[in-house]
Design a protein around this motif. Structure first.
Motif, mmCIF file in Angstrom:
data_model
loop_
_atom_site.group_PDB
_atom_site.id
_atom_site.type_symbol
_atom_site.label_atom_id
_atom_site.label_comp_id
_atom_site.label_asym_id
_atom_site.label_seq_id
_atom_site.Cartn_x
_atom_site.Cartn_y
_atom_site.Cartn_z
ATOM 1 N N TYR A 67 0.593 -1.221 0.267
ATOM 2 C CA TYR A 67 -0.426 0.219 -0.300
ATOM 3 C C TYR A 67 1.099 1.098 0.157
ATOM 4 N N VAL A 75 -6.919 2.314 4.250
ATOM 5 C CA VAL A 75 -5.377 0.540 4.448
ATOM 6 C C VAL A 75 -6.321 0.432 5.303
ATOM 7 N N ILE A 76 -7.083 0.872 6.853
ATOM 8 C CA ILE A 76 -6.880 0.046 7.708
ATOM 9 C C ILE A 76 -8.069 -1.199 7.196
ATOM 10 N N GLN A 79 -7.382 -3.751 5.020
ATOM 11 C CA GLN A 79 -6.033 -4.623 5.757
ATOM 12 C C GLN A 79 -7.161 -5.707 6.607
ATOM 13 N N LEU A 93 -0.697 -12.610 5.924
ATOM 14 C CA LEU A 93 -1.041 -11.493 5.337
ATOM 15 C C LEU A 93 0.145 -10.807 5.260
ATOM 16 N N LEU A 94 0.923 -10.304 4.874
ATOM 17 C CA LEU A 94 1.897 -9.806 4.501
ATOM 18 C C LEU A 94 2.000 -8.439 4.296
ATOM 19 N N ILE A 95 2.368 -7.236 4.621
ATOM 20 C CA ILE A 95 2.036 -6.235 4.825
ATOM 21 C C ILE A 95 3.020 -5.208 4.518
ATOM 22 N N HIS A 96 2.807 -4.670 3.264
ATOM 23 C CA HIS A 96 3.684 -3.725 3.122
ATOM 24 C C HIS A 96 4.025 -2.203 2.539
ATOM 25 N N PRO A 97 4.463 -1.357 3.478
ATOM 26 C CA PRO A 97 3.389 -0.181 3.185
ATOM 27 C C PRO A 97 5.215 0.402 1.599
ATOM 28 N N THR A 98 4.762 1.023 1.144
ATOM 29 C CA THR A 98 6.123 1.472 0.383
ATOM 30 C C THR A 98 5.653 3.492 -0.363
ATOM 31 N N HIS A 115 11.026 -13.078 -2.832
ATOM 32 C CA HIS A 115 11.543 -13.277 -1.118
ATOM 33 C C HIS A 115 10.679 -13.987 -0.285
#
Lengths: 343, 343
Positions: A67, A75-76, A79, A93-98, A115
């Motif tokens: 996100y 986002v919440i 999620q 769940l893998l969360i990835h802010p970027t 990965h």
DNA sequence: TACAAAATGACCAGCGCTGTCATAAAGTTA
DNA sequence: TAACTTTATGACAGCGCTGGTCATTTTGTA
């Protein structure tokens, strides 16, 4: 305290392998057996060990959520929906802010997927609207589901969940029309977000249908922010023939517009109706609370995750047209009133 | 493309086990060896496989973040900080939204920890303020770090990161005092959040120090919400001797207060100064933008995670007084002005 | 009753790492 | 320098599951 697949197998009176078959819904298992196993799992509160599964199998049992959205509420909610779906299906769940605008974003996503050996990815705007991401993901053969703005399932975008901004905007506009407004202005969101375009299109369509021509001065470009709302509304309200209603592309813009109107001592909704879009908490933190379109983000996210799971695992290679479509619903609150109701 | 510990071991010319030792900074490894291994890891861009680690080791390499906070911005910020710390240390973050008030919450947390074999937990309000959670966690021998409101490290709360609301509130109040205000009101947040109490205490302390006595009518109970701000301010502004400044316990309340003042055609900041707390996006979505106290949530979260890692793994059983203290900083914007500056 | 098809089990390897214990290198003492 | 302690390193099993290969049992069908 620690229930393994062995325990389940024992309890169900089947082999360990059969339990595994059931968990991965492989073919060639009798329904009766499936039930037996499922029941055993339930009774023992069995939760498969994600680490072991990930390690043993080539595909992993986790999905990713990338996100980059300034709207924390969005986002919440997303999620939350993803998490619910994951729990239900034993995924993680893998969360990835970027940062979507960083130059190496495509590589970053690829690295992440490789990965963590992700089973799939859920993409929301802006990522879901970046063709380079979709291409990269396809090229490395990773499943993904995009949540995008659109009204009609199209055969070429199979892996999508659609949010029908067009129809929702159409409905909202109708609400205003039914209140007697004809001088309606539109405050756009970011141009690069297709949602803004869709909403505008729905807006225009509703007007056209009523035989009202769109006043080009009433369509103000902008972005999804409070400031943009302030600016846009200020501009509109300085016009010689002011609009009697404003359709803001989201709640933040609407809040800004509302603010600007107040500064000029314009009564809402008596002198001016304002509508937002999204039903974010913002829409309840204004006075009066905003009429808006409710977007069920959690549900949308859940449905996206389910779609992903279906693709990812056997049993459902059906990469066909199951494209859920969600239509945000009109939520009438106090920021809209019949035209000319200034008492 | 897939680098394993074997590759690193080979490259460094040591055994696989030694590499493992380095990764977990176990004792009894020569510095020279450590360097060799680290270099090999770098060159190969080695990333340990979390699944394998989790499976093999008794403790897992993931920490949990439980949340139940209506403030999405807060959650997102915390999450961001935790994620950063996790990435840095090769941990995973398990997020778990839930309902703090549900009756089975303690059991739920225990189940979560046990099932996912979490290495530790980061607790924010309201969880960090629930003694039953802390007790349960201690009883099953799980590490955790609490982020709580407090000003002085106390020896009995070792595993805490403190946010010094008291001092921050003191400073904010001073800011108002320096602007010449003496009639300052305080809009409280939820009573059960200790942050509200701390802020109030800081507020009172600042007044007392200046020899100003606290007017009990100026202290309005409430909750952390926009509505509460509207209500509280309305009440205050109806007083025969109105305050010239309002200290709202957070930005949402401040926004509500601001709103209420506007309704009564009171100019901000000329006729009334308002301050918030938190520096949430809200504080920039009002007009004028709010003077507030900036809480560096991401940094706080990071520091909490680091603390947890230190406890959890060898090398640092030092359960001693490393209690970071963060003091939110005064951020002056346009909602405050010298008293009686109505030109 | 015979026979094909479907359902299940037995068994093994192995995912990438950690824990345990044995062994080798280095350091210390007299 | 031998004898012994400490420190550094390696060999090996195994975490809980999947995926493969067959063998075996059960079921359905002609």
């Amino acid at each position: 305290m620690k229930v393994t697949i062995h325990d389940v197998a024992a309890k169900a009176g089947v082999s360990i392998k059969t339990v595994s078959r059931v968990m991965n819904n492989e073919p060639s298992v009798k329904q009766a057996t499936i039930d037996k196993v499922n029941q055993a799992m339930q009774e023992l509160h069995y939760q498969p060990n994600a680490a072991a599964r990930n390690l043993a199998s080539t595909k992993s049992y986790s999905i990713g959520y990338i996100y980059d959205n300034p709207n924390a509420y969005y986002v919440i909610d997303m999620q939350r929906g993803l998490l619910d779906a994951c729990r239900k299906h034993g995924y993680e769940l893998l969360i990835h802010p970027t940062n979507a605008k960083s130059s190496g974003i495509v590589q970053e996503v690829i690295d992440l997927v490789q990965h963590s050996r992700l089973a799939g990815l859920v993409l929301t705007p802006p990522f879901s609207e970046m063709p380079e991401i979709a291409e990269a993901l396809s090229s490395i053969n990773v499943d993904f589901v995009r949540i995008i703005s659109g009204s009609t399932p199209s055969p070429k975008q199979t892996n999508c969940v659609l949010v029908d901004d067009f129809t929702a905007a159409f409905k909202i506009t109708n609400h205003l029309l039914e209140l007697g407004h004809s001088q309606i202005a539109f405050l756009c969101g970011d141009e690069e977000h297709s949602s803004s375009g869709e909403r505008l299109a729905g807006f225009k369509a509703a007007l056209t249908k009523r035989g009202i021509e769109t006043n080009s001065k009433f369509i103000v470009p902008g972005s999804y922010s409070f400031e943009s709302g302030v600016k846009g509304a200020t501009q509109l309200l300085a016009l010689p023939n002011k609009p009697t209603a404003i359709f803001a592309c989201n709640d933040e813009i609407a809040a800004g517009a509302l603010f600007s109107a107040r500064l000029q001592h314009i009564e809402i909704p008596q002198q001016l109706s304002i509508v937002g879009f999204e039903n974010s908490p913002f829409s309840r933190q204004t006075w009066p609370p905003l009429t808006t379109a409710h977007q069920p983000n959690s549900t949308i996210a859940q449905s996206a995750a389910e779609l992903l799971f279906k693709h990812t695992r056997p049993g459902g290679q059906s990469h066909t047209e199951d494209q859920p479509v969600f239509i945000p619903e009109l939520l009438v609150r106090e920021s809209t009133a019949p035209v000319g109701s200034e008492s």
